[in-house]
Enzyme design. Structure first.
Site, PDB file in Angstrom:
ATOM      1  CG  ASP A 342     -34.661  24.912 -53.911  1.00  0.00           C
ATOM      2  OD1 ASP A 342     -34.058  25.551 -54.750  1.00  0.00           O
ATOM      3  OD2 ASP A 342     -35.828  24.824 -54.401  1.00  0.00           O
ATOM      4  CG  ASP A 344     -34.870  25.291 -58.084  1.00  0.00           C
ATOM      5  OD1 ASP A 344     -35.799  24.889 -57.356  1.00  0.00           O
ATOM      6  OD2 ASP A 344     -34.111  26.222 -57.693  1.00  0.00           O
ATOM      7  CG  ASP A 446     -38.357  22.498 -56.214  1.00  0.00           C
ATOM      8  OD1 ASP A 446     -38.861  21.731 -55.355  1.00  0.00           O
ATOM      9  OD2 ASP A 446     -38.696  23.803 -56.197  1.00  0.00           O
TER      10      ASP A 446
HETATM   11  N1  DCT Z   1     -40.359  29.773 -59.739  1.00  0.00           N
HETATM   12  C1  DCT Z   1     -41.240  29.419 -60.666  1.00  0.00           C
HETATM   13  N2  DCT Z   1     -42.495  29.030 -60.345  1.00  0.00           N
HETATM   14  C2  DCT Z   1     -42.363  28.137 -59.229  1.00  0.00           C
HETATM   15  C3  DCT Z   1     -41.289  28.253 -58.217  1.00  0.00           C
HETATM   16  C4  DCT Z   1     -40.371  29.061 -58.608  1.00  0.00           C
HETATM   17  O1  DCT Z   1     -41.214  30.053 -61.760  1.00  0.00           O
HETATM   18  N3  DCT Z   1     -43.537  27.533 -58.839  1.00  0.00           N
HETATM   19  C5  DCT Z   1     -39.182  30.300 -60.276  1.00  0.00           C
HETATM   20  C6  DCT Z   1     -38.518  31.458 -59.320  1.00  0.00           C
HETATM   21  C7  DCT Z   1     -37.249  31.442 -59.112  1.00  0.00           C
HETATM   22  C8  DCT Z   1     -36.929  30.203 -59.641  1.00  0.00           C
HETATM   23  O2  DCT Z   1     -38.104  29.447 -60.219  1.00  0.00           O
HETATM   24  C9  DCT Z   1     -36.357  29.221 -58.438  1.00  0.00           C
HETATM   25  O3  DCT Z   1     -36.922  29.382 -57.261  1.00  0.00           O
HETATM   26  P1  DCT Z   1     -36.260  29.147 -55.914  1.00  0.00           P
HETATM   27  O4  DCT Z   1     -35.764  27.660 -55.873  1.00  0.00           O
HETATM   28  O5  DCT Z   1     -37.270  29.554 -54.778  1.00  0.00           O
HETATM   29  O6  DCT Z   1     -35.241  30.470 -55.775  1.00  0.00           O
HETATM   30  P2  DCT Z   1     -33.723  30.324 -56.104  1.00  0.00           P
HETATM   31  O7  DCT Z   1     -33.417  31.591 -56.902  1.00  0.00           O
HETATM   32  O8  DCT Z   1     -33.131  29.214 -57.043  1.00  0.00           O
HETATM   33  O9  DCT Z   1     -33.187  30.695 -54.810  1.00  0.00           O
HETATM   34  P3  DCT Z   1     -32.534  29.479 -53.695  1.00  0.00           P
HETATM   35  O10 DCT Z   1     -31.115  29.633 -54.006  1.00  0.00           O
HETATM   36  O11 DCT Z   1     -32.910  30.084 -52.498  1.00  0.00           O
HETATM   37  O12 DCT Z   1     -33.172  28.153 -54.015  1.00  0.00           O
HETATM   38 MG    MG Z   2     -33.668  27.268 -55.758  1.00  0.00          MG
END
Ligand code: DCT
Ligand code: MG
Length: 522
Positions: A342, A344, A446
Site C-alpha cells: 500500500d 502510506d 492510508d
Molecule cells: N503502522 C502503525 N500503525 C498502524 C498501522 C501501521 O504505526 N495502525 C506502522 C507500522 C509500519 C508502518 O506503519 C506502515 O505499515 P504497513 O503499510 O503495513 O507496512 P510497510 O512497512 O509500509 O509495508 P508495505 O511495503 O508492505 O506496505
Molecule cells: Mg505500507
C-alpha cells in the site's frame, strides 16, 4: 563464551603425542615449500590436536609452509569453529607486532586451498566475521571486535540488503503461522530472530556464524542448521502444503478479511476464493466487497513510481483544501523499498488546528473526480492527552482514511495498459466487440492526519518497519523507563511528555544513535 587459552598453551603438546608430532614435523622438512610468501599456523582450539596434525601434514604435502608455533613470521592463521572475538582476543595476547596484518581465516579457506592445490583468493566467506559482534558495525574500526549485537532492532542498522533471505523467508513463514495460531511467544521469537538475521553484514554459511547473536533460540538454530545442510526447512515445506495454512493465507489476502473470517470460511469447508464468492448464504462487508472486486490489483505489488503518482494526485487535492498542508510519504517506501502493498501518507498543518475538516474535504474532492473506489474514514479517538500506550503493537488514535484509489496507468512512467490487462465486458454485448482494456489500477492508500506537535512521533511510528517500531517501544520501556507511541514520549520518572520536532530529537531523547529510515528495515 569459552575462555581463551593463554599464550603459549596451544603449543604445548602432551607426551604421548610427541612421537607423532616429531614424525609430522619431520614430514615438514621432507616436502618442498612451493608458496614462499605464505606461512600458515593452524589453531588447535576446538579442532583437537589429532585433526590439527592431520591438517598440518596435508598442507605440507601440498607444498605449504605450516609452522608449529605462532610467531611474527606467520601470515595466515586458520581456525575451525572459533568466533572472531575468541581468536582476536588470543592474537592480542600474543603481543605480535604485526598482528593487524595476519590474515585470520576460516577452515573453509584451508579446504578450498587444499582442493585447488594452491592458496585460493580470500573471499568474504573465508573470513571470520569481524562485524558480527558489533553493535553498529559502521561506527567501529574494521578490525576491532566489540560487545555483542543488540537484541533491539533500534540499535542495529538494517538495510534492504538482506544477505540471509534463504533463512529469513523460512522463519517469516513460521512466524506468520504462529501469528495465525495466536501463539504470541513463538511468533515474537521468530520475528525477532528473522530481524537479527536481516541486520547481519554477512551471509551465514556455517553454524559458527551464529555465535554471539541474540534472539536465536534452539529451535531457530535447528532450522538454520537444517537449511545449511539441506537447502530447505522441512517444517516450512510441509506448512506450505498444509490445507489450513494455505486457506488462511489465501483468505486473509482479501482486503477486509481477518483471521476470524478466514477461519470461519475454512471451517465451513471453503478452500478457494471462487467457492467463497459463489456461496449464497455468505454476507460480505463493504470492505470485503471492494477486496474481492479489486483483488488482482490490490494483490499485485505497488511500485515506487505508482506510489509517487498517487502522492501527486492526493497532494494536489490536499493543497486545494489547505494550501500549506504538508504531506509526507511514509511506510515502506520511505525506507527505500521499491515495492509495497500500500502507500502510506501523513498529512499535517504547521498551524495547529488547520487540519480540522481537511480529510473529509479531500476525500469528497477525490470522490467527485471519480478517483475513489473505496474509502473508510476513521475519526480520531484521543480526546485529551493520555499516557502513551504500553502495548508494543497498539494502534494509534489519529484520524485516518483507508482507501482504494483509481490510478490511471498513463500517469505512471513506463506503464502502458497491456493486452493481458483485465477486459471489462459491457453487459449484453458480444465479448469480442465491446471489450475495453482496463487502463487503471486500484491502489491501497492510508492517509493519516496528524497534529503538528505529534508529527515527529507519528512519522517515526508510521515509517516502521513494524519490527523496528515494536523494538523501539520495547527498548524505551525496558531500558529508558519511558513510554513511546505514535503520539509522544512520556518519561515515567520525571512524569513529563518530551517534545520533539524531528525524529533525530526522539532518538536523542532515547540516547540512541540516529538511524536513517532505510536503516530501519528490521
Ligand atoms: N503502522 C502503525 N500503525 C498502524 C498501522 C501501521 O504505526 N495502525 C506502522 C507500522 C509500519 C508502518 O506503519 C506502515 O505499515 P504497513 O503499510 O503495513 O507496512 P510497510 O512497512 O509500509 O509495508 P508495505 O511495503 O508492505 O506496505
Ligand atoms: Mg505500507
Amino acid at each position: 563464551m569459552n575462555s581463551i587459552e593463554k599464550p603459549g598453551v596451544m603449543g604445548i603438546i602432551p607426551k604421548r603425542k610427541r612421537q607423532k608430532v616429531a614424525e609430522l614435523c619431520s614430514s615438514y622438512s621432507k616436502h618442498e615449500v612451493r608458496f614462499q610468501d605464505l606461512i600458515m599456523f593452524i589453531v588447535e582450539r576446538k579442532m583437537g590436536s589429532s585433526r590439527r596434525m592431520f591438517l598440518m601434514d596435508l598442507a605440507r604435502k601440498k607444498g605449504f609452509r605450516v609452522d608449529d608455533v605462532l610467531s611474527d613470521s606467520v601470515t595466515h592463521i586458520v581456525t575451525e569453529n572459533n568466533s572472531w572475538n575468541e581468536i582476536w582476543d588470543w592474537i592480542q595476547n600474543q603481543k605480535l607486532p604485526n598482528a593487524d596484518k595476519i590474515k585470520v581465516l576460516d577452515i573453509s579457506w584451508f579446504t578450498d586451498s587444499m582442493g585447488a592445490g594452491k592458496p585460493v583468493d580470500i573471499e568474504e566467506r573465508h573470513r571470520l566475521q569481524v562485524q558480527k559482534a558489533c553493535l553498529l558495525q559502521s561506527d567501529l574500526p574494521s578490525a576491532s571486535p566489540v560487545a555483542t549485537i543488540s537484541q533491539y532492532a533500534c540499535q542495529r542498522r538494517t538495510t534492504l540488503n538482506n544477505r540471509n533471505k534463504i533463512f529469513t523467508d523460512a522463519l517469516d513463514i513460521l512466524a506468520e503461522n504462529h501469528e495465525f495460531n495466536e501463539s504470541v511467544g513463538p511468533y515474537v521469537a521468530f520475528s525477532r530472530a528473522t530481524s537479527v538475521l536481516k541486520s547481519l553484514p554477512y551471509a551465514i554459511s556455517s553454524m559458527t556464524h551464529l555465535e554471539g547473536l541474540p534472539c536465536l533460540r534452539d529451535q531457530t538454530r535447528a532450522i538454520i542448521e537444517e537449511i545449511l545442510e539441506d537447502g530447505v526447512c522441512s517444517k516450512v515445506e510441509s506448512l506450505l502444503c498444509d490445507e489450513r495454512y494455505k486457506a488462511r493465507k489465501l483468505f486473509t489476502s482479501v482486503f477486509g478479511v481477518g483471521l476470524k473470517t478466514a477461519d470461519k470460511w475454512y471451517g465451513q469447508g471453503f478452500r478457494t476464493l471462487e467457492e467463497v464468492k459463489a456461496a449464497k448464504d455468505l454476507k460480505f462487508t463493504k470492505m470485503q466487497k471492494a477486496g474481492f472486486l479489486y483483488y488482482e490489483d490490490i494483490n499485485s505489488a505497488v511500485r515506487k513510481a505508482e506510489a509517487d503518482a498517487v502522492g501527486q494526485i492526493i497532494e494536489d487535492i490536499v493543497h486545494k483544501c489547505v494550501p500549506d498542508a504538508i504531506m509526507t510519504l511514509t511506510g515502506g517506501f520511505r525506507r527505500g523499498k521499491e515495492i509495497g502493498h500500500d502507500v502510506d501518507f501523513l498529512i499535517t498543518c504547521l498551524e495547529e488546528g488547520k487540519e480540522e475538516g481537511l480529510l473529509h474535504k479531500a476525500i469528497s474532492k477525490l470522490d467527485r473526480q471519480g478517483l475513489l473506489l473505496y474509502f473508510d474514514i476513521v475519526e480520531a479517538t484521543l480526546e485529551k492527552r493520555e499516557l502513551p500506550s504500553r502495548k508494543y503493537d497498539a494502534m494509534d488514535h489519529f484520524q485516518k482514511c483507508f482507501l482504494m484509489l483509481k490510478l490511471n496507468k498513463a500517469l505512471v512512467d513506463n506503464s502502458v495498459p497491456s493486452m493481458s490487462a483485465v477486459r471489462l465486458t459491457t453487459k449484453g454485448a458480444e465479448p469480442e466487440e465491446k471489450t475495453k482494456i482496463k487502463d487503471w489500477k486500484a491502489i491501497r492508500v492510508d492517509l493519516v492526519i496528524v497534529p503538528a506537535q505529534q508529527y515527529a512521533y507519528a512519522l517515526l511510528g508510521w515509517s516502521g518497519s513494524r519490527q523496528f517500531a515494536r523494538d523501539l517501544r520495547r527498548y524505551t520501556t525496558r531500558e529508558k523507563k519511558m513510554i513511546l507511541d505514535n503520539h509522544g514520549l512520556y518519561d515515567e520518572k520525571k512524569k513529563v511528555f518530551l517534545k520533539a520536532k524531528t525524529e533525530e530529537e526522539i532518538f536523542a531523547h532515547l540516547d540512541l544513535k540516529y538511524l536513517e529510515p532505510w536503516e530501519r528495515n528490521a
